[in-house]
Motif scaffolding. Structure first.
Motif, PDB file in Angstrom:
ATOM      1  N   PRO A 105       0.902  -1.210  -0.096  1.00  0.00           N
ATOM      2  CA  PRO A 105       0.128  -0.221   0.119  1.00  0.00           C
ATOM      3  C   PRO A 105       0.979   1.525  -0.055  1.00  0.00           C
ATOM      4  CG  PRO A 105      -0.034  -0.958   2.118  1.00  0.00           C
ATOM      5  CD  PRO A 105       0.688  -2.053   1.240  1.00  0.00           C
ATOM      6  N   TRP A 106       0.293   2.454  -0.562  1.00  0.00           N
ATOM      7  CA  TRP A 106       0.976   3.498  -0.704  1.00  0.00           C
ATOM      8  C   TRP A 106       1.065   4.114   0.774  1.00  0.00           C
ATOM      9  CZ3 TRP A 106       1.279   7.066  -5.365  1.00  0.00           C
ATOM     10  CH2 TRP A 106       1.808   6.517  -6.430  1.00  0.00           C
ATOM     11  N   ARG A 107       2.244   5.180   0.863  1.00  0.00           N
ATOM     12  CA  ARG A 107       2.265   5.725   2.356  1.00  0.00           C
ATOM     13  C   ARG A 107       1.221   6.731   2.095  1.00  0.00           C
ATOM     14  NH1 ARG A 107       6.896   5.010   5.443  1.00  0.00           N
ATOM     15  NH2 ARG A 107       5.921   6.505   6.768  1.00  0.00           N
ATOM     16  N   ASP A 108       0.500   7.160   3.481  1.00  0.00           N
ATOM     17  CA  ASP A 108      -0.213   7.995   3.709  1.00  0.00           C
ATOM     18  C   ASP A 108      -0.014   9.245   3.020  1.00  0.00           C
ATOM     19  OD1 ASP A 108      -2.765   9.131   5.148  1.00  0.00           O
ATOM     20  OD2 ASP A 108      -1.277  10.595   5.601  1.00  0.00           O
ATOM     21  N   LYS A 109      -0.783  10.187   2.145  1.00  0.00           N
ATOM     22  CA  LYS A 109      -0.669  11.420   1.320  1.00  0.00           C
ATOM     23  C   LYS A 109      -0.199  12.482   2.029  1.00  0.00           C
ATOM     24  CE  LYS A 109      -5.264  12.223   0.219  1.00  0.00           C
ATOM     25  NZ  LYS A 109      -6.378  12.436  -0.958  1.00  0.00           N
ATOM     26  N   ARG A 110      -0.769  12.599   3.242  1.00  0.00           N
ATOM     27  CA  ARG A 110      -0.607  13.798   4.156  1.00  0.00           C
ATOM     28  C   ARG A 110       0.907  13.643   4.627  1.00  0.00           C
ATOM     29  NH1 ARG A 110      -4.288  15.514   9.525  1.00  0.00           N
ATOM     30  NH2 ARG A 110      -2.623  17.241  10.187  1.00  0.00           N
ATOM     31  N   GLU A 111       1.191  12.374   5.133  1.00  0.00           N
ATOM     32  CA  GLU A 111       2.474  12.599   5.526  1.00  0.00           C
ATOM     33  C   GLU A 111       3.733  12.505   4.372  1.00  0.00           C
ATOM     34  OE1 GLU A 111       2.947   8.268   7.168  1.00  0.00           O
ATOM     35  OE2 GLU A 111       1.622   8.674   8.868  1.00  0.00           O
ATOM     36  N   VAL A 112       3.274  12.184   3.230  1.00  0.00           N
ATOM     37  CA  VAL A 112       4.467  12.358   2.279  1.00  0.00           C
ATOM     38  C   VAL A 112       4.437  13.845   1.938  1.00  0.00           C
ATOM     39  CG1 VAL A 112       4.732  12.034  -0.175  1.00  0.00           C
ATOM     40  CG2 VAL A 112       3.993   9.947   1.193  1.00  0.00           C
ATOM     41  N   LEU A 113       3.358  14.455   1.829  1.00  0.00           N
ATOM     42  CA  LEU A 113       3.212  15.844   1.586  1.00  0.00           C
ATOM     43  C   LEU A 113       3.857  16.691   2.670  1.00  0.00           C
ATOM     44  CD1 LEU A 113       2.137  18.482  -0.225  1.00  0.00           C
ATOM     45  CD2 LEU A 113       0.074  18.342   0.955  1.00  0.00           C
ATOM     46  N   GLU A 114       3.792  16.554   3.987  1.00  0.00           N
ATOM     47  CA  GLU A 114       4.199  17.153   4.932  1.00  0.00           C
ATOM     48  C   GLU A 114       6.065  16.801   4.870  1.00  0.00           C
ATOM     49  OE1 GLU A 114       1.049  16.886   8.449  1.00  0.00           O
ATOM     50  OE2 GLU A 114       2.498  15.226   8.424  1.00  0.00           O
ATOM     51  N   GLY A 115       6.300  15.775   4.426  1.00  0.00           N
ATOM     52  CA  GLY A 115       7.823  15.655   4.034  1.00  0.00           C
ATOM     53  C   GLY A 115       8.331  16.404   3.100  1.00  0.00           C
ATOM     54  N   ILE A 116       7.530  16.468   2.037  1.00  0.00           N
ATOM     55  CA  ILE A 116       7.830  17.348   0.856  1.00  0.00           C
ATOM     56  C   ILE A 116       8.115  18.971   1.331  1.00  0.00           C
ATOM     57  CG2 ILE A 116       7.263  18.331  -1.386  1.00  0.00           C
ATOM     58  CD1 ILE A 116       5.898  15.492  -1.894  1.00  0.00           C
ATOM     59  N   LEU A 117       7.076  19.314   2.227  1.00  0.00           N
ATOM     60  CA  LEU A 117       7.017  20.615   2.927  1.00  0.00           C
ATOM     61  C   LEU A 117       8.232  20.791   3.793  1.00  0.00           C
ATOM     62  CD1 LEU A 117       3.091  20.999   3.391  1.00  0.00           C
ATOM     63  CD2 LEU A 117       4.325  22.415   1.809  1.00  0.00           C
ATOM     64  N   TRP A 118       8.490  19.803   4.280  1.00  0.00           N
ATOM     65  CA  TRP A 118       9.711  20.144   5.305  1.00  0.00           C
ATOM     66  C   TRP A 118      11.022  20.404   4.346  1.00  0.00           C
ATOM     67  CZ3 TRP A 118      14.596  18.150   5.778  1.00  0.00           C
ATOM     68  CH2 TRP A 118      15.370  18.579   6.985  1.00  0.00           C
ATOM     69  N   ILE A 119      11.058  19.799   3.407  1.00  0.00           N
ATOM     70  CA  ILE A 119      12.164  20.161   2.475  1.00  0.00           C
ATOM     71  C   ILE A 119      12.120  21.564   1.797  1.00  0.00           C
ATOM     72  CG2 ILE A 119      13.247  19.651  -0.055  1.00  0.00           C
ATOM     73  CD1 ILE A 119      13.859  17.530   2.123  1.00  0.00           C
ATOM     74  N   VAL A 120      10.808  22.090   1.605  1.00  0.00           N
ATOM     75  CA  VAL A 120      10.440  23.507   0.931  1.00  0.00           C
ATOM     76  C   VAL A 120      10.780  24.566   2.205  1.00  0.00           C
ATOM     77  CG1 VAL A 120       8.869  25.078   0.317  1.00  0.00           C
ATOM     78  CG2 VAL A 120       8.831  22.644  -0.663  1.00  0.00           C
ATOM     79  N   LYS A 121      10.467  24.088   3.385  1.00  0.00           N
ATOM     80  CA  LYS A 121      10.855  25.044   4.457  1.00  0.00           C
ATOM     81  C   LYS A 121      12.252  25.132   4.691  1.00  0.00           C
ATOM     82  CE  LYS A 121       9.292  28.003   7.898  1.00  0.00           C
ATOM     83  NZ  LYS A 121       8.815  29.104   7.790  1.00  0.00           N
ATOM     84  N   THR A 122      12.846  24.232   4.887  1.00  0.00           N
ATOM     85  CA  THR A 122      14.354  24.101   5.510  1.00  0.00           C
ATOM     86  C   THR A 122      15.605  24.275   4.262  1.00  0.00           C
ATOM     87  OG1 THR A 122      14.359  21.789   5.136  1.00  0.00           O
ATOM     88  CG2 THR A 122      13.538  22.453   6.964  1.00  0.00           C
ATOM     89  N   GLY A 123      15.141  24.042   3.188  1.00  0.00           N
ATOM     90  CA  GLY A 123      15.994  24.015   1.944  1.00  0.00           C
ATOM     91  C   GLY A 123      16.953  22.975   1.873  1.00  0.00           C
ATOM     92  N   ALA A 124      16.710  21.825   2.835  1.00  0.00           N
ATOM     93  CA  ALA A 124      17.864  20.783   2.907  1.00  0.00           C
ATOM     94  C   ALA A 124      17.605  19.917   1.871  1.00  0.00           C
ATOM     95  CB  ALA A 124      17.209  20.102   4.538  1.00  0.00           C
TER      96      ALA A 124
END
Length: 259
Positions: free
Chosen positions: A28-47
């Motif tokens: 099963p695919w990972r929860d889409k909210r968790e994935v989006l939050e991971g992407i947003l962490w990259i956007v916010k931190t620039g890491a």
């Protein structure tokens, strides 16, 4: 970066679910909210993607889903839906809009990257409404003059309605641009450049609107709170634009929807 329940409720219907096999097999695919939050962490931190904390799904999963959502236009649909919702609630004022561009360093090069005195980079063009709500963003090479990018930026707006007036700085002082926008029903307002040769045509009373141009500059200040927008790491222009759109999405949710 975690979304609040109210923020997620606002956008969850626009984020696609993963495919489900008819035979019920497969992981099963990972929860889409968790994935989006991971992407947003990259956007916010620039890491870097590989530096994504373990509290989020694996960075490979987040990056793969990011690419899929870029290709299917998910991020464009998100920001357009938020803008439409805000407009229907009377939260957008098209009577006067502001245009400006800012520079994002691109050390790795890529598409829509050009050379300037500040180095290689891309230009982020933006238009906001009378209240500072962002209505359009466009990624371009940093080399072309901003006066040549106005119509392209208008084409990328999130709403169908055109601005009544478009206000910019001296970079947008051009008789040719004034004429082209007038044909579109838009009045261009910009102070004259000091080296202007032709007769001055600007009405000083209309230039009073120029004092409110800080609203588009405020948008860029908010945008650069999302550090992945400051330095472009993405080779593909559409990937970098998706990063900018995600930052815009969070600005919508926090500043305009107060979520």
């Amino acid at each position: 970066m975690r979304l609040t329940d109210k923020q997620w409720e606002q956008i969850q219907g626009l984020v696609p679910d993963g495919p489900v096999r008819s035979d019920g097999k497969g992981r099963p695919w990972r929860d889409k909210r968790e994935v989006l939050e991971g992407i947003l962490w990259i956007v916010k931190t620039g890491a870097r993607w590989r530096d994504l904390p373990k509290e989020y799904p694996p960075y490979q999963t987040c990056h793969r889903r990011f690419q899929q959502w870029v290709e299917d236009g998910t991020f464009d649909k998100l920001i357009e839906a938020l803008a439409k919702d805000l407009q229907e609630r009377g939260g957008i004022d098209m009577s006067e809009c502001f245009i400006d561009g800012t520079f994002s360093l691109a050390k790795k090069g890529g598409f829509f990257v050009g050379k300037t005195k500040r180095g290689k980079g891309s230009k982020i063009m933006a238009i906001t409404d009378a209240g500072g709500v962002v209505l359009s963003v466009r990624i371009e090479s940093a080399s072309p003059h901003e006066v040549t990018l106005v119509e392209k930026t208008l084409d990328d707006r999130f709403v169908e309605e055109m601005p009544e007036r478009l206000i910019g700085d001296k970079a947008y002082d051009s008789d040719e641009l004034d004429e082209r926008l007038a044909d579109m029903g838009i009045e261009m307002i910009a102070p004259h450049r000091t080296n202007r040769v032709r007769q001055k045509t600007q009405d000083g009373r209309k230039l009073r609107r120029y004092k409110r141009r800080w609203k588009v500059e405020r948008f860029f200040a908010w945008l650069f709170n999302y550090r992945r927008c400051i330095v472009r790491h993405e080779n593909k222009e559409q990937n970098f634009k998706a990063i900018v759109l995600l930052a815009c999405m969070m600005i919508f949710l926090k500043s305009y929807f107060h979520l």
